[in-house]
Design a protein around this motif. Structure first.
Motif, mmCIF file in Angstrom:
data_model
loop_
_atom_site.group_PDB
_atom_site.id
_atom_site.type_symbol
_atom_site.label_atom_id
_atom_site.label_comp_id
_atom_site.label_asym_id
_atom_site.label_seq_id
_atom_site.Cartn_x
_atom_site.Cartn_y
_atom_site.Cartn_z
ATOM 1 N N GLN A 34 41.952 -29.616 20.554
ATOM 2 C CA GLN A 34 42.903 -28.470 20.282
ATOM 3 C C GLN A 34 43.102 -27.483 21.380
ATOM 4 O OE1 GLN A 34 42.026 -26.127 16.607
ATOM 5 N NE2 GLN A 34 41.628 -28.173 15.625
ATOM 6 N N ARG A 35 41.921 -27.534 22.275
ATOM 7 C CA ARG A 35 41.930 -26.641 23.354
ATOM 8 C C ARG A 35 42.977 -27.146 24.533
ATOM 9 N NH1 ARG A 35 43.384 -24.854 27.483
ATOM 10 N NH2 ARG A 35 42.479 -23.697 29.199
ATOM 11 N N TRP A 36 42.976 -28.521 24.795
ATOM 12 C CA TRP A 36 43.631 -29.225 25.853
ATOM 13 C C TRP A 36 44.998 -29.904 25.605
ATOM 14 C CZ3 TRP A 36 42.565 -27.276 30.191
ATOM 15 C CH2 TRP A 36 40.949 -26.856 30.568
ATOM 16 N N THR A 37 45.143 -30.013 24.352
ATOM 17 C CA THR A 37 46.645 -30.474 23.818
ATOM 18 C C THR A 37 47.371 -29.458 23.246
ATOM 19 O OG1 THR A 37 46.097 -31.235 21.683
ATOM 20 C CG2 THR A 37 45.460 -32.941 23.420
ATOM 21 N N THR A 38 48.600 -29.783 22.996
ATOM 22 C CA THR A 38 49.424 -28.586 22.342
ATOM 23 C C THR A 38 49.539 -29.007 20.748
ATOM 24 O OG1 THR A 38 51.487 -30.375 22.744
ATOM 25 C CG2 THR A 38 50.953 -28.675 24.448
ATOM 26 N N ILE A 39 48.551 -29.637 20.183
ATOM 27 C CA ILE A 39 48.577 -29.837 18.788
ATOM 28 C C ILE A 39 48.263 -28.179 18.267
ATOM 29 C CG2 ILE A 39 47.891 -32.040 18.622
ATOM 30 C CD1 ILE A 39 44.982 -31.054 17.905
ATOM 31 N N PRO A 40 48.799 -27.811 16.939
ATOM 32 C CA PRO A 40 48.336 -26.556 16.452
ATOM 33 C C PRO A 40 46.913 -26.378 16.481
ATOM 34 C CG PRO A 40 49.993 -27.712 15.218
ATOM 35 C CD PRO A 40 49.541 -28.677 16.215
ATOM 36 N N SER A 41 46.441 -25.044 16.678
ATOM 37 C CA SER A 41 45.365 -24.562 16.157
ATOM 38 C C SER A 41 45.482 -23.407 15.484
ATOM 39 C CB SER A 41 44.559 -24.603 17.651
ATOM 40 O OG SER A 41 43.306 -23.999 17.469
ATOM 41 N N PRO A 42 44.495 -23.278 14.396
ATOM 42 C CA PRO A 42 43.823 -24.289 13.612
ATOM 43 C C PRO A 42 44.756 -25.712 13.199
ATOM 44 C CG PRO A 42 43.928 -22.715 12.085
ATOM 45 C CD PRO A 42 44.612 -22.533 13.481
ATOM 46 N N TYR A 43 44.051 -26.742 13.288
ATOM 47 C CA TYR A 43 44.861 -27.981 12.936
ATOM 48 C C TYR A 43 44.605 -28.289 11.545
ATOM 49 C CZ TYR A 43 46.773 -32.618 13.665
ATOM 50 O OH TYR A 43 47.772 -33.762 13.519
ATOM 51 N N LEU A 44 45.646 -28.170 10.598
ATOM 52 C CA LEU A 44 45.486 -28.278 9.105
ATOM 53 C C LEU A 44 45.922 -29.572 8.616
ATOM 54 C CD1 LEU A 44 47.252 -24.760 8.479
ATOM 55 C CD2 LEU A 44 44.750 -25.300 8.750
ATOM 56 N N PRO A 45 45.838 -29.906 7.594
ATOM 57 C CA PRO A 45 46.115 -31.193 6.853
ATOM 58 C C PRO A 45 47.457 -31.298 7.031
ATOM 59 C CG PRO A 45 44.297 -30.103 5.583
ATOM 60 C CD PRO A 45 44.399 -29.015 6.497
ATOM 61 N N GLU A 46 48.401 -30.385 6.610
ATOM 62 C CA GLU A 46 49.651 -30.644 6.749
ATOM 63 C C GLU A 46 50.242 -30.911 8.206
ATOM 64 O OE1 GLU A 46 49.158 -26.045 5.976
ATOM 65 O OE2 GLU A 46 48.179 -27.877 5.463
ATOM 66 N N HIS A 47 49.739 -30.502 9.071
ATOM 67 C CA HIS A 47 49.887 -30.926 10.694
ATOM 68 C C HIS A 47 49.501 -32.358 10.693
ATOM 69 C CE1 HIS A 47 48.788 -26.596 11.446
ATOM 70 N NE2 HIS A 47 50.132 -26.641 11.472
ATOM 71 N N ALA A 48 48.404 -33.122 10.055
ATOM 72 C CA ALA A 48 48.240 -34.489 10.261
ATOM 73 C C ALA A 48 49.339 -35.380 9.626
ATOM 74 C CB ALA A 48 46.927 -34.750 9.862
ATOM 75 N N GLU A 128 55.408 -40.575 33.843
ATOM 76 C CA GLU A 128 54.619 -39.172 34.566
ATOM 77 C C GLU A 128 53.548 -39.076 33.404
ATOM 78 O OE1 GLU A 128 57.670 -36.266 34.402
ATOM 79 O OE2 GLU A 128 58.511 -37.106 36.397
ATOM 80 N N TRP A 129 52.615 -38.110 33.852
ATOM 81 C CA TRP A 129 51.523 -37.565 33.215
ATOM 82 C C TRP A 129 51.492 -36.203 33.645
ATOM 83 C CZ3 TRP A 129 47.726 -35.489 36.020
ATOM 84 C CH2 TRP A 129 46.725 -35.068 35.421
ATOM 85 N N ARG A 130 51.122 -35.339 32.667
ATOM 86 C CA ARG A 130 51.056 -34.020 32.811
ATOM 87 C C ARG A 130 49.703 -33.478 32.285
ATOM 88 N NH1 ARG A 130 56.204 -31.804 34.822
ATOM 89 N NH2 ARG A 130 57.657 -33.611 34.946
ATOM 90 N N ALA A 131 48.967 -32.517 32.581
ATOM 91 C CA ALA A 131 48.043 -31.853 31.986
ATOM 92 C C ALA A 131 47.864 -30.505 32.370
ATOM 93 C CB ALA A 131 46.740 -32.719 32.200
ATOM 94 N N GLU A 132 47.242 -29.563 31.836
ATOM 95 C CA GLU A 132 47.005 -28.420 32.094
ATOM 96 C C GLU A 132 45.766 -28.581 33.415
ATOM 97 O OE1 GLU A 132 44.892 -24.369 30.601
ATOM 98 O OE2 GLU A 132 46.002 -25.562 29.176
ATOM 99 N N VAL A 133 46.156 -27.361 34.466
ATOM 100 C CA VAL A 133 45.156 -27.528 35.272
ATOM 101 C C VAL A 133 43.852 -27.361 34.749
ATOM 102 C CG1 VAL A 133 44.373 -26.420 37.620
ATOM 103 C CG2 VAL A 133 46.748 -27.136 37.182
ATOM 104 N N GLY A 134 42.730 -27.853 35.166
ATOM 105 C CA GLY A 134 41.446 -27.737 34.592
ATOM 106 C C GLY A 134 40.957 -28.633 33.684
ATOM 107 N N ASN A 135 42.078 -29.568 33.104
ATOM 108 C CA ASN A 135 41.838 -30.747 32.268
ATOM 109 C C ASN A 135 41.218 -31.715 32.996
ATOM 110 O OD1 ASN A 135 41.331 -32.653 30.044
ATOM 111 N ND2 ASN A 135 43.361 -32.158 29.006
ATOM 112 N N THR A 136 40.097 -31.842 33.193
ATOM 113 C CA THR A 136 39.322 -32.886 34.387
ATOM 114 C C THR A 136 39.448 -34.183 33.605
ATOM 115 O OG1 THR A 136 37.169 -32.055 34.016
ATOM 116 C CG2 THR A 136 38.522 -31.183 35.967
ATOM 117 N N ALA A 137 38.913 -34.031 32.469
ATOM 118 C CA ALA A 137 38.802 -35.630 31.628
ATOM 119 C C ALA A 137 40.314 -36.471 31.620
ATOM 120 C CB ALA A 137 38.361 -35.310 30.209
ATOM 121 N N SER A 138 41.175 -35.741 31.089
ATOM 122 C CA SER A 138 42.791 -36.252 31.271
ATOM 123 C C SER A 138 43.264 -36.686 32.619
ATOM 124 C CB SER A 138 43.858 -35.354 30.824
ATOM 125 O OG SER A 138 44.845 -35.877 30.659
#
Length: 189
Positions: A34-48, A128-138
């Motif tokens: 939820q922090r590093w991706t653009t999925i909604p937060s909180p992530y609800l059953p209707e989002h899935a 291309e790959w893009r990620a927020e600066v700081g997302n070292t795992a990605s």
């Protein structure tokens, strides 16, 4: 386009559907996803449900986004990977990994397989790959998959309504030993 299934030595990549909704919902409760991706937060059953029942099939049907669940031979969902078409010959890859499967190289392996498919079957000449600066795992996944990190784009990503600086990297067909559909002459400096 009809969804395709890809296989690697350890994984199979297939589209997700209603049968995967509960698993996607459960995995996306992870605060890091939820922090590093653009999925909604909180992530609800209707989002899935919206993701597995509408967004994924619509993306395949209209050729704008090709989403693969990353599955182990047991059938367990280890992560998710999508290629979004940004222009005629440019795609952007994004991914997340289930917490319990991080550090096994699954997403790197899936990324290489999906990019190879896009280069050979979809006539993509730049991924291309893009990620927020700081997302070292990605970033580590992208680098292990062969992406060249090209720099920081200021104020280039919107996440949870906030503009953020983003890393950008690219993978070309030649990085995987493949030919491009259009000749490429790199700059010499």
């Amino acid at each position: 386009m009809e969804p395709v299934t890809l296989t690697t030595d350890r994984l199979f990549l297939r589209t997700v559907g209603p049968q995967d909704t509960d698993t996607v919902y459960r995995i996306c409760q992870d605060p890091d996803i939820q922090r590093w991706t653009t999925i909604p937060s909180p992530y609800l059953p209707e989002h899935a449900r919206g993701f597995t029942e509408q967004m994924v099939p619509d993306g395949w049907a209209n050729g704008t986004m090709f989403t693969f669940g990353v599955f182990l031979p047991s059938g367990e969902l280890a992560g998710m990977l999508g290629i979004t078409m940004r222009s005629l010959a440019t795609g952007e890859v994004g991914f997340w990994s289930a917490k319990e499967h991080r550090g096994n190289g699954y997403i790197t392996e899936a990324t290489v397989a999906a990019c190879r498919w896009a280069f050979t079957e979809m006539s993509v000449d730049r991924m291309e790959w893009r990620a927020e600066v700081g997302n070292t795992a990605s970033r580590a996944v992208a680098e292990r998959a062969g992406f060249t990190i090209e720099g920081v784009l200021r104020s280039s990503l919107v996440n949870k309504g906030v503009l953020r600086d983003g890393w950008v990297g690219s993978l070309l067909p030649s990085d995987l030993g493949l030919a491009s559909t259009t000749p490429y002459v790199p700059a010499r400096g």
